[in-house]
Design an enzyme around this catalytic site. Structure first.
Site, PDB file in Angstrom:
ATOM      1  N   ASP A  52      44.050-124.190  63.538  1.00 27.49           N
ATOM      2  CA  ASP A  52      44.437-124.057  64.936  1.00 27.49           C
ATOM      3  C   ASP A  52      45.427-123.234  65.304  1.00 27.49           C
ATOM      4  O   ASP A  52      45.753-122.673  66.301  1.00 27.49           O
ATOM      5  CB  ASP A  52      44.530-125.366  65.425  1.00 27.49           C
ATOM      6  CG  ASP A  52      45.807-126.004  64.844  1.00 27.49           C
ATOM      7  OD1 ASP A  52      46.588-125.611  63.981  1.00 27.49           O
ATOM      8  OD2 ASP A  52      46.315-127.271  65.229  1.00 27.49           O
ATOM      9  N   SER A  53      46.128-122.477  64.151  1.00 27.36           N
ATOM     10  CA  SER A  53      46.908-121.393  64.671  1.00 27.36           C
ATOM     11  C   SER A  53      46.138-120.211  65.075  1.00 27.36           C
ATOM     12  O   SER A  53      46.785-119.147  65.630  1.00 27.36           O
ATOM     13  CB  SER A  53      47.385-120.787  62.967  1.00 27.36           C
ATOM     14  OG  SER A  53      46.441-120.499  61.899  1.00 27.36           O
ATOM     15  N   ASP A  91      40.589-126.902  61.535  1.00 25.86           N
ATOM     16  CA  ASP A  91      41.432-127.773  62.026  1.00 25.86           C
ATOM     17  C   ASP A  91      40.770-128.787  63.207  1.00 25.86           C
ATOM     18  O   ASP A  91      40.257-127.929  64.188  1.00 25.86           O
ATOM     19  CB  ASP A  91      42.610-127.233  62.379  1.00 25.86           C
ATOM     20  CG  ASP A  91      43.883-126.955  61.610  1.00 25.86           C
ATOM     21  OD1 ASP A  91      43.895-127.885  60.554  1.00 25.86           O
ATOM     22  OD2 ASP A  91      44.818-126.047  61.681  1.00 25.86           O
ATOM     23  N   LYS A 121      40.308-130.880  59.087  1.00 25.72           N
ATOM     24  CA  LYS A 121      41.673-130.887  58.642  1.00 25.72           C
ATOM     25  C   LYS A 121      42.486-131.663  59.817  1.00 25.72           C
ATOM     26  O   LYS A 121      42.359-131.298  60.957  1.00 25.72           O
ATOM     27  CB  LYS A 121      42.538-129.758  58.146  1.00 25.72           C
ATOM     28  CG  LYS A 121      43.955-129.829  58.201  1.00 25.72           C
ATOM     29  CD  LYS A 121      44.605-128.898  57.349  1.00 25.72           C
ATOM     30  CE  LYS A 121      45.011-127.674  57.741  1.00 25.72           C
ATOM     31  NZ  LYS A 121      46.049-128.137  59.225  1.00 25.72           N
ATOM     32  N   GLU A 123      46.397-133.487  61.242  1.00 23.57           N
ATOM     33  CA  GLU A 123      47.837-133.343  60.985  1.00 23.57           C
ATOM     34  C   GLU A 123      48.346-134.829  61.080  1.00 23.57           C
ATOM     35  O   GLU A 123      48.258-135.598  62.199  1.00 23.57           O
ATOM     36  CB  GLU A 123      48.693-132.664  61.958  1.00 23.57           C
ATOM     37  CG  GLU A 123      48.155-131.055  61.668  1.00 23.57           C
ATOM     38  CD  GLU A 123      49.358-130.312  62.670  1.00 23.57           C
ATOM     39  OE1 GLU A 123      50.082-130.478  63.327  1.00 23.57           O
ATOM     40  OE2 GLU A 123      49.064-129.029  62.548  1.00 23.57           O
ATOM     41  N   GLU A 190      53.339-128.467  54.431  1.00 26.75           N
ATOM     42  CA  GLU A 190      53.847-126.974  55.126  1.00 26.75           C
ATOM     43  C   GLU A 190      55.528-127.091  55.227  1.00 26.75           C
ATOM     44  O   GLU A 190      56.161-128.219  55.644  1.00 26.75           O
ATOM     45  CB  GLU A 190      53.201-126.926  56.395  1.00 26.75           C
ATOM     46  CG  GLU A 190      53.941-125.776  57.229  1.00 26.75           C
ATOM     47  CD  GLU A 190      52.941-125.547  58.519  1.00 26.75           C
ATOM     48  OE1 GLU A 190      51.988-126.166  58.668  1.00 26.75           O
ATOM     49  OE2 GLU A 190      53.555-124.558  59.224  1.00 26.75           O
TER      50      GLU A 190
END
Ligand code: KIV
Length: 272
Positions: A52-53, A91, A121, A123, A190
């Protein structure tokens, strides 16, 4: 060097786990589009993360929060069309899974069905364990993500190193165990101290892939545009730039502008 078609076996969630067992480090990079995904796949990358960057790198947002599920599906399907060997992980964007486990499952199903990706993925730790378990019941592999989790940037307030204090470090180790027990096939850590990341990688049997987490983990991930030197205003300590494309592209465009203005392009051989 590119990987000849006959030489490769597709990378799967099982094969990345086997890499950890065999002590082979896992290479992972982000990609958001067909052209770059094709290049990094044929160069031999093991895992491609449609991160999602993309919200920062592709759309110019300050954070990862604005990107939508539809936009992630668009990026992921472009990447999937390019890839022959790598495992493609996508993501789940902010707001598509935090509500409840039913919403998490339906977002994960949309990603898998509409993009053709291989895994998702998410978070977070214990707070999202039920959602992870529900996604796994549908046969969708899940990668976890702990440490600095950019979707929670407004809770943290900064992008500095996480888990330096003992209480946060303990929670991180416990969350990593929770994610392993829940059935995640791998975990991203991270921006945490290298010593802590090594401890986590040794404590759990699933692969731990680090970004700013030192060399004691099972693999490394970087944002492609950062390691290619396209994003020159971003220079965290953990980033190694393998190219300086910002300068190379600037120079190429300046030369093109000069040639067009001087009627030096196109020449006789470049026209019909
Ligand atoms: O979105 C992303 O690029 C990521 C990596 C930094 C791991 O989550």
């Amino acid at each position: 060097m590119s990987v000849a078609k006959s030489d490769f076996k597709k990378v799967t969630t099982n094969s990345v786990q086997e890499m950890k067992r065999n002590g082979e480090k896992i290479s992972m990079l982000t990609a958001y589009d067909y052209t770059l995904a094709k290049i990094i796949d044929s160069a031999g990358i093991d895992v491609i993360l449609v991160g999602d960057s993309a919200s920062n790198v592709m759309a110019g947002h300050e954070t990862t929060l604005p990107i939508t599920l539809e936009q992630m599906i668009y990026h992921a399907s472009s990447v999937v069309r390019a890839v022959e060997r790598a495992l493609v992980v996508v993501d789940l964007p902010f707001g598509s899974y935090q509500g409840n486990s039913k919403e998490a499952l339906s977002s994960a199903i949309r990603i898998m069905k509409e993009s053709g990706a291989h895994a998702v993925k998410l978070e977070g730790g214990i707070e999202i364990r039920t959602s992870i378990e529900r996604i796994l019941t549908a046969g969708i592999p899940v990668m976890g993500h702990l440490g600095l989790t950019p979707q929670s940037i407004y809770k943290f307030g900064t992008y500095t190193v996480r888990a330096k204090e003992e209480a946060e470090a303990e929670k991180l180790v416990s969350d990593a165990r929770q994610l392993e027990e829940a059935g995640c096939f791998a975990l991203v850590l991270e921006k945490i101290p290298a010593k802590l990341a090594k401890k986590v990688a040794e404590a759990i049997s699933i692969p731990v892939i680090g970004i700013g987490a030192g060399a004691g983990v099972d693999g490394q991930v970087l944002v492609l545009h950062d390691m290619l030197g396209m994003t020159h205003e971003f220079h965290p300590r953990f980033l190694r730039r393998y190219l300086n494309l910002y300068e190379d592209i600037t120079g190429a465009v300046q030369n093109y502008v000069k040639d067009v203005k001087a009627v030096d392009f196109p020449n006789k051989k470049e026209q019909y």
